[in-house]
Design an enzyme around this catalytic site. Structure first.
Site, PDB file in Angstrom:
ATOM      1  N   SER A 125       0.827  -1.198   0.000  1.00 36.01           N
ATOM      2  CA  SER A 125       0.000   0.000   0.000  1.00 36.01           C
ATOM      3  C   SER A 125       0.866   1.253   0.000  1.00 36.01           C
ATOM      4  CB  SER A 125      -0.956  -0.042   1.191  1.00 36.01           C
ATOM      5  OG  SER A 125      -2.110   0.731   0.926  1.00 36.01           O
ATOM      6  N   LYS A 177     -20.530  17.941   7.381  1.00 36.63           N
ATOM      7  CA  LYS A 177     -19.511  18.281   8.360  1.00 36.63           C
ATOM      8  C   LYS A 177     -19.312  17.198   9.418  1.00 36.63           C
ATOM      9  CE  LYS A 177     -16.382  20.912  10.132  1.00 36.63           C
ATOM     10  NZ  LYS A 177     -15.112  21.058   9.428  1.00 36.63           N
TER      11      LYS A 177
END
Length: 302
Positions: A125, A177
């Protein structure tokens, strides 16, 4: 006429204390010399001035911050005595932005000097992403690598709070948010927005790997589903160039640099140890489960 002092010496009167003092002085002297050597930039036998040098960059553990590694790469890039650089990678990945910063530093380095990556136990990764601009990648047959993908993880405790009779309130200035807060379930819109971010990060990952490896994007996309592969499988997929140990990688780098015989190794980044770490060794804390969190959720290459 001067009379000689017949009293026994301090070392004779207090042999144990004298021994402790001598050992302490030896340790202090050793640490002082070590600090001087580091201040002069001498590492791994780099005392033989005028000889060919090879840089070594260690990329280890979770990639949560790139500062030390990037600074060391740039130092080696600017050092005219360093003919080439080996990246020794043993990392399962980590946060996205630091992996990209190391990627860019390695890319700049490889544009000026030979760079060979050597994969240890794992270079997956973010560990693969950070090192993929190397001109040659050498992996052990059993090294774990690739794992090209993005993961986001978070937890919610809404049911647990409900059973306790707790009703949380979250005030925000926008519907996205509070996405990922553990006290609210994701809405469909929030989930879609987060997936959009992940897809964009995934696209960046695939694009950079394809560019660095000089491969068609479609070939990278075929294996960019998060799968980890062995070094031998990675060779068949075109994700690495050679199978072999760290020594094989060094030999390849020396050939690329035109170096015959022994080369001086300049290794880093240097971890400045405390006095107690130098004397007694350090106590290490495993942070392999951590990721680059934003609020209560995180994105990572791992």
């Amino acid at each position: 006429m001067r009379m000689e002092d017949s009293r026994p010496r301090f070392s004779q009167r207090h042999p144990l204390m004298f021994g402790v003092l001598m050992i302490t002085m030896a340790v202090i002297l050793f640490l002082g010399v070590t600090a001087f050597v580091r201040a002069m930039g001498w590492t791994s036998g780099n005392f033989a001035l005028g000889k060919d040098s090879l840089g070594v960059v260690h990329i280890e553990g979770m990639i949560m911050d790139s500062t030390d590694v990037v600074d060391w790469i740039n130092t080696l890039r600017r050092d005219e005595d360093v003919k080439g650089v080996l990246l020794r990678v043993n990392s399962p990945g980590g946060a996205i932005a630091p992996s990209q910063e190391i990627y860019e530093a390695v890319k700049m380095l490889a544009a000026e000097k030979p760079v060979v990556a050597s994969y240890a136990t794992v270079a997956a990764s973010g560990g693969y992403y950070a090192s993929v601009p190397s001109q040659i990648i050498v992996a052990n047959p059993g090294s774990i690598t690739a794992s090209i993908g993005v993961m986001a993880e978070f937890i919610t405790v809404t049911e647990a709070l409900s059973k306790l009779g707790i009703k949380p309130e979250v005030l925000t200035t926008g519907k996205y948010k509070a996405a990922g807060t553990p006290i609210r379930e994701l809405t469909d819109e929030q989930r879609e927005q987060l997936l959009g971010m992940m897809l964009d990060m995934h696209d960046q990952f695939v694009t950079d790997v394809a560019e660095a490896r000089g491969m068609e994007r479609a070939r990278i996309e075929e294996v960019a589903d998060g799968r980890a592969v062995t070094g031998r499988q990675a060779l068949a997929l075109g994700l690495v160039d050679l199978l072999g140990s760290k020594q094989v990688a060094f030999d390849k780098l020396k050939t690329m640099c035109g170096i015959e015989g022994t080369a001086i190794l300049v290794e880093g980044p240097i971890h400045e140890k405390t006095f107690m770490e130098e004397v007694l060794g350090s106590i290490q804390i495993d942070i392999s489960g951590l990721t680059n969190s934003v609020g209560s959720w995180s994105f990572s290459y791992k």
